[in-house]
Design an enzyme around this catalytic site. Structure first.
Site, PDB file in Angstrom:
ATOM      1  N   THR A  90       0.910  -1.267  -0.080  1.00 54.93           N
ATOM      2  CA  THR A  90      -0.029   0.064   0.120  1.00 54.93           C
ATOM      3  C   THR A  90       0.787   1.270   0.154  1.00 54.93           C
ATOM      4  O   THR A  90       1.554   1.583   0.959  1.00 54.93           O
ATOM      5  CB  THR A  90      -0.983  -0.080   1.161  1.00 54.93           C
ATOM      6  OG1 THR A  90      -1.787  -1.119   1.009  1.00 54.93           O
ATOM      7  CG2 THR A  90      -1.876   1.349   1.192  1.00 54.93           C
ATOM      8  N   LYS A 123      -7.792   1.410  -2.611  1.00 53.03           N
ATOM      9  CA  LYS A 123      -7.371   0.904  -1.177  1.00 53.03           C
ATOM     10  C   LYS A 123      -7.587   1.996  -0.217  1.00 53.03           C
ATOM     11  O   LYS A 123      -7.978   1.947   0.731  1.00 53.03           O
ATOM     12  CB  LYS A 123      -5.853   0.431  -1.279  1.00 53.03           C
ATOM     13  CG  LYS A 123      -5.266   0.307   0.077  1.00 53.03           C
ATOM     14  CD  LYS A 123      -6.050  -0.938   0.770  1.00 53.03           C
ATOM     15  CE  LYS A 123      -5.607  -1.235   2.165  1.00 53.03           C
ATOM     16  NZ  LYS A 123      -4.166  -1.764   2.159  1.00 53.03           N
TER      17      LYS A 123
END
Length: 300
Positions: A96, A171
């Protein structure tokens, strides 16, 4: 069809993900800077190698699961992963990272003659171990199609969200929703306590009414109503507060860069940054409830 996969980053998430690729019949060459993590992956059938480049050299696909964008970009370029890989290798980054870093990574991969997909995950350590992760992918349709069998081996769902960086965008938006909802659920339980309403009663109502959400029914922030939640296990992390703070920091950066008015998202980022820097270090993100009680004194 099976693939030879280089998996770089074998921590709490990467280790189980690599193990699930092995279970699906793929050959997985793994590398991590932490010897214990490399040893644990080896015990699960991953072939340990002495460097990331050694993993990439024979691979059809290179998967990375690293802490931040700077680590991904350094590994790709300065540390020689592009040079080690065969032309046209598919690079899947499951870290991420910042959307801008993801787009830079795509450009660097293409310039080096390879293919790229950003594919961060949702589901935490439990999902990584169970193979039930959700992947949010950004990149070309052909790259997503090539990655699909591997994503299916590691998760339950994979969504092609759009072009380069779209997976990272999905995300941080998803986790901003999660953080805001967790704070809201926690505030409701604290209010209920002040009004003499017990946890189970509130849960029994809200879980079947309009307050129902994942933060309540799966990751309930108080012990009792959901025995499998971190709250019932001393807030041992399923999704650590430190990681939530990181993801919200990325969301806050994107909000400011885009001039988006999102006061709840920015407030959530501020709260989790303070929590993760203090008592929340090492705890699940649902332990934010502890900071919401008067003088932080009422036990969960």
């Amino acid at each position: 069809m099976t693939s030879t996969v280089a998996f770089i980053g074998l921590g709490h998430m990467g280790g189980p993900m690599a193990a699930n690729l092995v279970k699906a019949g793929h050959r997985v060459l793994g590398f991590d800077l932490v010897p214990d993590q490399l040893a644990a992956a080896a015990a699960a059938g991953v072939e340990p190698v002495s460097s990331a480049a050694d993993a990439a050299t024979p691979a059809d696909v290179v998967i990375t699961m690293l802490p931040a964008g700077r680590h991904v970009l350094a590994l790709y370029g300065e540390e020689g992963l592009f040079a080690a890989a065969r032309p046209g290798t598919l690079f899947i980054d499951c870290s991420t990272i910042d959307v801008a870093d993801a787009r830079t990574a795509h450009e660097a991969v293409a310039a080096a003659g390879h293919r790229a997909l950003d594919a961060p995950v949702s589901g935490g350590v439990v999902g990584a171990e169970a193979g039930t992760l959700t992947f949010m992918a950004g990149g070309g349709a052909a790259e997503f199609g090539a990655a699909q069998p591997l994503l299916d081996a590691m998760g339950r769902k994979a969504v092609h969200c759009g072009t380069a960086g779209a997976g990272q965008a999905a995300k941080i938006c998803n986790n901003m929703i999660l953080a805001i909802s967790m704070i809201g659920v926690s505030e409701a339980f604290v209010l209920a306590e002040s009004l003499g309403l017990d946890h189970q009663a509130l849960y029994d109502v809200a879980s079947t009414a309009s307050g129902q959400c994942w933060a309540l029914t799966v990751n309930c922030p108080v012990p009792g109503p959901v025995p499998t939640s971190p709250a019932d296990h001393d807030y041992r992390p399923g999704f650590a507060a430190l990681l939530m703070a990181k993801d919200l920091g990325l969301a806050a950066n994107a909000l400011r860069a885009g001039g988006v008015d999102a006061p709840l998202g920015l407030k959530a980022a501020e709260m989790y940054a303070a929590f993760a820097a203090g008592e929340g270090a090492g705890l699940d993100f649902s332990a934010i409830v502890r900071t919401l009680r008067p003088q932080n004194g009422t036990p969960a």
